[in-house]
Design a protein around this motif. Structure first.
Motif, PDB file in Angstrom:
ATOM      1  N   ILE A   1     -22.444  15.001  10.455  1.00  0.00           N
ATOM      2  CA  ILE A   1     -22.533  15.865   9.273  1.00  0.00           C
ATOM      3  C   ILE A   1     -21.180  16.481   8.906  1.00  0.00           C
ATOM      4  N   GLU A   2     -20.230  16.457   9.839  1.00  0.00           N
ATOM      5  CA  GLU A   2     -18.902  16.974   9.529  1.00  0.00           C
ATOM      6  C   GLU A   2     -18.039  15.850   8.970  1.00  0.00           C
ATOM      7  N   ARG A   3     -16.927  16.210   8.373  1.00  0.00           N
ATOM      8  CA  ARG A   3     -16.052  15.223   7.728  1.00  0.00           C
ATOM      9  C   ARG A   3     -15.085  14.546   8.691  1.00  0.00           C
ATOM     10  N   SER A   4     -14.969  15.037   9.885  1.00  0.00           N
ATOM     11  CA  SER A   4     -13.981  14.503  10.820  1.00  0.00           C
ATOM     12  C   SER A   4     -14.611  13.526  11.810  1.00  0.00           C
ATOM     13  N   GLY A   5     -13.744  12.756  12.459  1.00  0.00           N
ATOM     14  CA  GLY A   5     -14.206  11.847  13.496  1.00  0.00           C
ATOM     15  C   GLY A   5     -14.582  10.460  13.014  1.00  0.00           C
ATOM     16  N   PHE A   6     -14.406  10.184  11.734  1.00  0.00           N
ATOM     17  CA  PHE A   6     -14.791   8.879  11.190  1.00  0.00           C
ATOM     18  C   PHE A   6     -13.676   7.836  11.289  1.00  0.00           C
ATOM     19  N   GLY A   7     -12.444   8.281  11.484  1.00  0.00           N
ATOM     20  CA  GLY A   7     -11.306   7.359  11.532  1.00  0.00           C
ATOM     21  C   GLY A   7     -11.434   6.303  12.615  1.00  0.00           C
ATOM     22  N   GLN A   8     -12.028   6.659  13.733  1.00  0.00           N
ATOM     23  CA  GLN A   8     -12.191   5.696  14.829  1.00  0.00           C
ATOM     24  C   GLN A   8     -13.100   4.533  14.452  1.00  0.00           C
ATOM     25  N   PHE A   9     -13.889   4.704  13.399  1.00  0.00           N
ATOM     26  CA  PHE A   9     -14.815   3.651  12.969  1.00  0.00           C
ATOM     27  C   PHE A   9     -14.348   2.912  11.712  1.00  0.00           C
TER      28      PHE A   9
ATOM     29  N   ASP B   1     -14.421  -6.704  18.141  1.00  0.00           N
ATOM     30  CA  ASP B   1     -15.403  -7.780  18.300  1.00  0.00           C
ATOM     31  C   ASP B   1     -16.741  -7.190  18.752  1.00  0.00           C
ATOM     32  N   ASP B   2     -17.713  -8.030  19.018  1.00  0.00           N
ATOM     33  CA  ASP B   2     -19.062  -7.570  19.391  1.00  0.00           C
ATOM     34  C   ASP B   2     -19.088  -6.788  20.697  1.00  0.00           C
ATOM     35  N   ASN B   3     -18.067  -6.944  21.521  1.00  0.00           N
ATOM     36  CA  ASN B   3     -17.985  -6.209  22.791  1.00  0.00           C
ATOM     37  C   ASN B   3     -17.129  -4.948  22.687  1.00  0.00           C
ATOM     38  N   GLY B   4     -16.674  -4.637  21.475  1.00  0.00           N
ATOM     39  CA  GLY B   4     -15.861  -3.438  21.270  1.00  0.00           C
ATOM     40  C   GLY B   4     -14.393  -3.613  21.580  1.00  0.00           C
ATOM     41  N   ASN B   5     -13.961  -4.852  21.769  1.00  0.00           N
ATOM     42  CA  ASN B   5     -12.551  -5.121  22.048  1.00  0.00           C
ATOM     43  C   ASN B   5     -11.773  -5.274  20.741  1.00  0.00           C
TER      44      ASN B   5
END
Length: 194
Positions: free
Chosen positions: A33-41, A49-53
């Protein structure tokens, strides 16, 4: 928001067209709900990739673009749904300026409301920037007051921006900030009503 007057930054090329908001920030990450923390996504399915690499062939995973603050992309950037999370992710990652030949209107408006300058340049100009940024560590200076983008080698782009969004960005105002510029008149009205 921070005022944006002149910005000098490293350019990251995203040589793709029709980048939609679900590619910018996939739906499964919209639960905050906050505006921060989205940059990592940001660009998650392209970056990982599908394994997060990390995918080594994606520009944001290339160390030479680590501190980039100017994103250059293909036409129709920000198309798709109108999620405001897309500019939140772009900004949270560290980009202050986007340069592309065209944008989805809602995305471009959401950029201004969140302090990001979305510059529209010709396809030829964008490709020139893209090629330079792909080959060397390439920096641009963006002067919002004079509405010009330039490098140290003589390359220059004049860009258009309407007065209202320009004023918002120059002053670091969101729409609440604009409303607060009328605070004296609002108080005067409230006192007159009592």
């Amino acid at each position: 928001m921070e005022p944006l007057r002149t910005h000098q930054g490293l350019v990251c090329p995203l040589n793709r067209t029709n980048v939609d908001t679900d590619q910018i920030i996939p739906k499964q990450f919209l639960k905050r709900i906050e505006r921060s923390g989205f940059g990592q996504f940001l660009f998650y399915h392209w970056r990982f990739d599908d394994n997060g690499n990390p995918r080594p062939d994606f520009p944001l995973n290339d160390g030479k673009y680590k501190d980039a603050s100017i994103l250059v992309a293909g036409e129709n950037f920000g198309c798709g749904s109108s999620r405001e999370h897309a500019p939140w992710a772009v900004q949270d990652y560290g980009f202050k300026v986007i340069i592309a030949p065209s944008y989805a209107d809602i995305f471009k408006n959401n950029c201004v409301k969140n302090g990001i300058l979305a510059i529209q340049a010709s396809e030829e100009q964008v490709q020139t920037i893209m090629k330079k940024a792909e080959s060397v560590e390439y920096r641009l200076t963006v002067n919002l007051e004079d509405q010009v983008v330039y490098d140290q080698e003589g390359f220059e782009i004049k860009f258009e921006i309407a007065p209202y969004p320009k004023e918002m960005l120059l002053n670091g105002w969101d729409e609440i900030g604009v409303t607060l510029t009328y605070e004296d008149k609002i108080k005067e009205y409230e006192l007159a009503k009592n």
